[in-house]
Design a protein around this motif. Sequence first.
Motif, PDB file in Angstrom:
ATOM      1  N   ALA A   1       0.848  -1.179   0.000  1.00 36.49           N
ATOM      2  CA  ALA A   1       0.000   0.000   0.000  1.00 36.49           C
ATOM      3  C   ALA A   1       0.888   1.235   0.000  1.00 36.49           C
ATOM      4  N   ALA A   2       0.349   2.323  -0.504  1.00 32.36           N
ATOM      5  CA  ALA A   2       1.118   3.567  -0.555  1.00 32.36           C
ATOM      6  C   ALA A   2       0.208   4.758  -0.315  1.00 32.36           C
ATOM      7  N   TYR A   3       0.785   5.763   0.356  1.00 28.32           N
ATOM      8  CA  TYR A   3       0.128   7.048   0.555  1.00 28.32           C
ATOM      9  C   TYR A   3       0.960   8.073  -0.190  1.00 28.32           C
ATOM     10  N   ASN A   4       0.316   8.872  -1.034  1.00 26.23           N
ATOM     11  CA  ASN A   4       1.034   9.818  -1.877  1.00 26.23           C
ATOM     12  C   ASN A   4       0.351  11.183  -1.793  1.00 26.23           C
ATOM     13  N   ASP A   5       1.019  12.139  -1.167  1.00 25.39           N
ATOM     14  CA  ASP A   5       0.485  13.496  -1.079  1.00 25.39           C
ATOM     15  C   ASP A   5       1.351  14.393  -1.958  1.00 25.39           C
ATOM     16  N   ALA A   6       1.238  14.201  -3.278  1.00 23.80           N
ATOM     17  CA  ALA A   6       2.070  14.917  -4.246  1.00 23.80           C
ATOM     18  C   ALA A   6       1.486  16.297  -4.516  1.00 23.80           C
ATOM     19  N   ARG A   7       2.256  17.321  -4.157  1.00 28.39           N
ATOM     20  CA  ARG A   7       1.806  18.708  -4.329  1.00 28.39           C
ATOM     21  C   ARG A   7       2.919  19.541  -4.962  1.00 28.39           C
ATOM     22  N   TYR A   8       2.504  20.630  -5.604  1.00 29.29           N
ATOM     23  CA  TYR A   8       3.480  21.588  -6.123  1.00 29.29           C
ATOM     24  C   TYR A   8       4.120  22.298  -4.939  1.00 29.29           C
ATOM     25  N   SER A   9       5.439  22.195  -4.784  1.00 27.96           N
ATOM     26  CA  SER A   9       6.120  22.809  -3.646  1.00 27.96           C
ATOM     27  C   SER A   9       6.662  24.201  -3.987  1.00 27.96           C
ATOM     28  N   LYS A  10       6.775  24.500  -5.260  1.00 27.59           N
ATOM     29  CA  LYS A  10       7.259  25.804  -5.704  1.00 27.59           C
ATOM     30  C   LYS A  10       6.201  26.451  -6.583  1.00 27.59           C
ATOM     31  N   ASP A  11       6.433  27.691  -6.932  1.00 28.34           N
ATOM     32  CA  ASP A  11       5.515  28.368  -7.835  1.00 28.34           C
ATOM     33  C   ASP A  11       5.453  27.617  -9.161  1.00 28.34           C
ATOM     34  N   ALA A  12       4.245  27.278  -9.582  1.00 27.94           N
ATOM     35  CA  ALA A  12       4.010  26.604 -10.861  1.00 27.94           C
ATOM     36  C   ALA A  12       2.763  27.228 -11.467  1.00 27.94           C
ATOM     37  N   TYR A  13       2.928  27.842 -12.607  1.00 30.94           N
ATOM     38  CA  TYR A  13       1.802  28.534 -13.232  1.00 30.94           C
ATOM     39  C   TYR A  13       1.167  27.630 -14.283  1.00 30.94           C
ATOM     40  N   LEU A  14      -0.120  27.335 -14.060  1.00 32.31           N
ATOM     41  CA  LEU A  14      -0.882  26.452 -14.939  1.00 32.31           C
ATOM     42  C   LEU A  14      -2.009  27.233 -15.595  1.00 32.31           C
ATOM     43  N   ALA A  15      -2.470  26.713 -16.724  1.00 35.53           N
ATOM     44  CA  ALA A  15      -3.601  27.352 -17.404  1.00 35.53           C
ATOM     45  C   ALA A  15      -4.831  27.285 -16.510  1.00 35.53           C
ATOM     46  N   ARG A  16      -5.578  28.382 -16.498  1.00 38.73           N
ATOM     47  CA  ARG A  16      -6.788  28.465 -15.684  1.00 38.73           C
ATOM     48  C   ARG A  16      -7.815  27.461 -16.230  1.00 38.73           C
ATOM     49  N   PRO A  17      -8.478  26.677 -15.370  1.00 39.40           N
ATOM     50  CA  PRO A  17      -9.498  25.742 -15.833  1.00 39.40           C
ATOM     51  C   PRO A  17     -10.630  26.475 -16.562  1.00 39.40           C
ATOM     52  N   SER A  18     -11.214  25.832 -17.533  1.00 42.56           N
ATOM     53  CA  SER A  18     -12.241  26.455 -18.362  1.00 42.56           C
ATOM     54  C   SER A  18     -13.479  26.877 -17.589  1.00 42.56           C
ATOM     55  N   GLU A  19     -13.786  26.188 -16.494  1.00 41.15           N
ATOM     56  CA  GLU A  19     -15.019  26.508 -15.770  1.00 41.15           C
ATOM     57  C   GLU A  19     -14.899  27.754 -14.890  1.00 41.15           C
TER      58      GLU A  19
END
Length: 141
Positions: A1-19
């Motif tokens: 089993a594995a627990y994975n709390d993968a998050r952006y740790s630094k500034d990362a600019y992504l495209a704004r979601p369409s909604e």
Amino acid sequence: AAYNDARYSKDAYLARPSEVNPATQPAAYYNAKGDTLDNAPKYTANLSADYNKPVFGKYIFHTTANYRFTSSYQTSPSIYNEVDAYGLLDVGIGFGRRDGLFDINFIAKNALNEKYNIKGWDSYTASLPRWIGVVLSTKLF
């Protein structure tokens, strides 16, 4: 089993979601720092069982089962592109010689025909259907 709390740790600019309403958030990009990465389920687990029994002297009967669980996860920053939690069961049963000269296996991948496709409004990815097959194997030397 594995627990994975993968998050952006630094500034990362992504495209704004369409909604997201452009009137309230006019920028085309947003800072995802602290957000969960796409395609990163928080929990995964595998459970396997194998059974082997010698029969008729030089032969062996064997069976196996493997269950794989994946928790829900997002495939993009959009709230609409989510894969629900699912579990896949693979099973096999076989008979062969103990020295490996001959072996036949009947296998089923995704034996319960679980549907785990992406629920998105901008795309669709089908889950892999149940697959049933026979595997013959031998050793040459």
